[in-house]
Design a protein around this motif. Structure first.
Motif, short mmCIF file in Angstrom:
data_model
loop_
_atom_site.label_atom_id
_atom_site.label_comp_id
_atom_site.label_asym_id
_atom_site.label_seq_id
_atom_site.Cartn_x
_atom_site.Cartn_y
_atom_site.Cartn_z
N GLN A 50 12.55 -4.77 -0.54
CA GLN A 50 12.64 -4.21 -1.88
C GLN A 50 11.78 -5.00 -2.85
N LEU A 51 11.32 -4.27 -3.88
CA LEU A 51 10.54 -4.87 -4.95
C LEU A 51 10.84 -4.10 -6.22
N PRO A 81 -0.99 -7.08 -4.52
CA PRO A 81 -0.06 -8.19 -4.25
C PRO A 81 1.23 -7.99 -5.03
N VAL A 82 2.36 -8.24 -4.38
CA VAL A 82 3.66 -8.03 -5.00
C VAL A 82 4.64 -9.11 -4.56
N TRP A 83 5.65 -9.32 -5.40
CA TRP A 83 6.83 -10.07 -4.99
C TRP A 83 7.72 -9.09 -4.23
N PHE A 84 8.51 -9.60 -3.31
CA PHE A 84 9.39 -8.74 -2.52
C PHE A 84 10.60 -9.53 -2.06
N GLU A 85 11.58 -8.80 -1.57
CA GLU A 85 12.77 -9.42 -0.99
C GLU A 85 13.15 -8.63 0.26
N ALA A 86 13.39 -9.33 1.35
CA ALA A 86 13.93 -8.71 2.55
C ALA A 86 15.45 -8.77 2.43
N THR A 87 16.11 -7.64 2.65
CA THR A 87 17.56 -7.59 2.51
C THR A 87 18.25 -7.85 3.85
N VAL A 132 2.32 -5.84 3.85
CA VAL A 132 1.84 -6.84 4.80
C VAL A 132 2.04 -8.21 4.15
N VAL A 133 2.62 -9.12 4.90
CA VAL A 133 2.87 -10.49 4.43
C VAL A 133 2.23 -11.43 5.44
N ALA A 134 1.47 -12.40 4.93
CA ALA A 134 0.77 -13.35 5.81
C ALA A 134 1.14 -14.78 5.44
N ALA A 135 1.11 -15.64 6.44
CA ALA A 135 1.32 -17.06 6.21
C ALA A 135 0.15 -17.61 5.40
N PRO A 136 0.40 -18.62 4.57
CA PRO A 136 -0.69 -19.17 3.76
C PRO A 136 -1.68 -19.99 4.58
N VAL A 137 -2.84 -20.22 3.98
CA VAL A 137 -3.86 -21.08 4.58
C VAL A 137 -3.23 -22.44 4.88
N GLY A 138 -3.60 -23.02 5.99
CA GLY A 138 -3.06 -24.32 6.37
C GLY A 138 -1.95 -24.20 7.40
N SER A 161 0.86 -1.18 0.00
CA SER A 161 0.00 0.00 0.00
C SER A 161 0.90 1.22 0.00
N VAL A 162 0.54 2.19 -0.81
CA VAL A 162 1.27 3.46 -0.81
C VAL A 162 0.31 4.56 -0.39
N ALA A 163 0.87 5.64 0.15
CA ALA A 163 0.03 6.76 0.55
C ALA A 163 -0.71 7.27 -0.69
N ALA A 164 -1.99 7.53 -0.53
CA ALA A 164 -2.81 7.91 -1.69
C ALA A 164 -3.53 9.23 -1.48
N GLY A 165 -3.04 10.06 -0.58
CA GLY A 165 -3.69 11.35 -0.34
C GLY A 165 -5.09 11.15 0.23
N PRO A 166 -6.09 11.80 -0.36
CA PRO A 166 -7.44 11.72 0.19
C PRO A 166 -8.13 10.37 -0.07
N LEU A 167 -7.56 9.55 -0.96
CA LEU A 167 -8.15 8.24 -1.24
C LEU A 167 -7.62 7.20 -0.26
N PRO A 168 -8.41 6.20 0.08
CA PRO A 168 -7.87 5.14 0.92
C PRO A 168 -6.83 4.33 0.15
#
Length: 142
Positions: free
Chosen positions: A49-50, A37-43, A71-77, A25-32
């Motif tokens: 980074q993405l 969904p994105v791929w990412f890497e923790a350094t 936000v990253v969540a564990a998968p179902v199961g 999520s990025v800041a969007a001013g007056p919009l929520p």
């Protein structure tokens, strides 16, 4: 839930090294915010980074207001677990193609000719690297 305003823990980094999708999520001013969904890497330095196209809406918004969260969540199961990282984001011109190649190998089977072709398309496109510098880290594990 716990919050640590300083950095990612070794347990956070271990979780983030898995091939999970993050919701950016990025800041969007007056919009929520509109998470994507994105791929990412923790350094190793504790940033996230993405990569993306330089003219993407998220890049235009980040140039106006550099705040973002993922936000990253564990998968179902699996037992419930999530991690949220929020902070100032920089748009970096270098390193995006290398990042795309690493992430493609993490998320795709590159022995599949279609996926290998998809990666070639990414490598031929213009990309920038987004780097989230954590200011707030929130986590939950059940």
């Amino acid at each position: 839930m716990s919050t640590d305003t300083s950095s990612l823990t070794p347990q956070d980094l271990e979780f983030l090294r898995r091939p999970l999708h993050g919701f950016l999520s990025v800041a969007a001013g007056p919009l929520p915010p509109q998470p994507r969904p994105v791929w990412f890497e923790a350094t190793a330095e504790g940033t996230i980074q993405l990569f993306t196209e330089p003219d993407a809406l998220k890049v235009r918004r980040l140039r106006r207001d550099p705040r973002a969260s993922i936000v990253v969540a564990a998968p179902v199961g699996e037992r419930e677990r999530w991690l949220s990282v929020a902070g100032r984001t920089t748009v970096e011109p270098g390193g995006a193609h290398e990042l795309a190649a690493r992430l493609a190998a993490r998320y795709w089977d590159l022995d599949d000719p279609a996926r290998s072709e998809d990666l070639a398309g990414l490598e031929a496109s213009e990309l920038v690297r987004l780097v989230i510098h954590p200011e707030t880290v929130s986590r939950y594990q059940y």
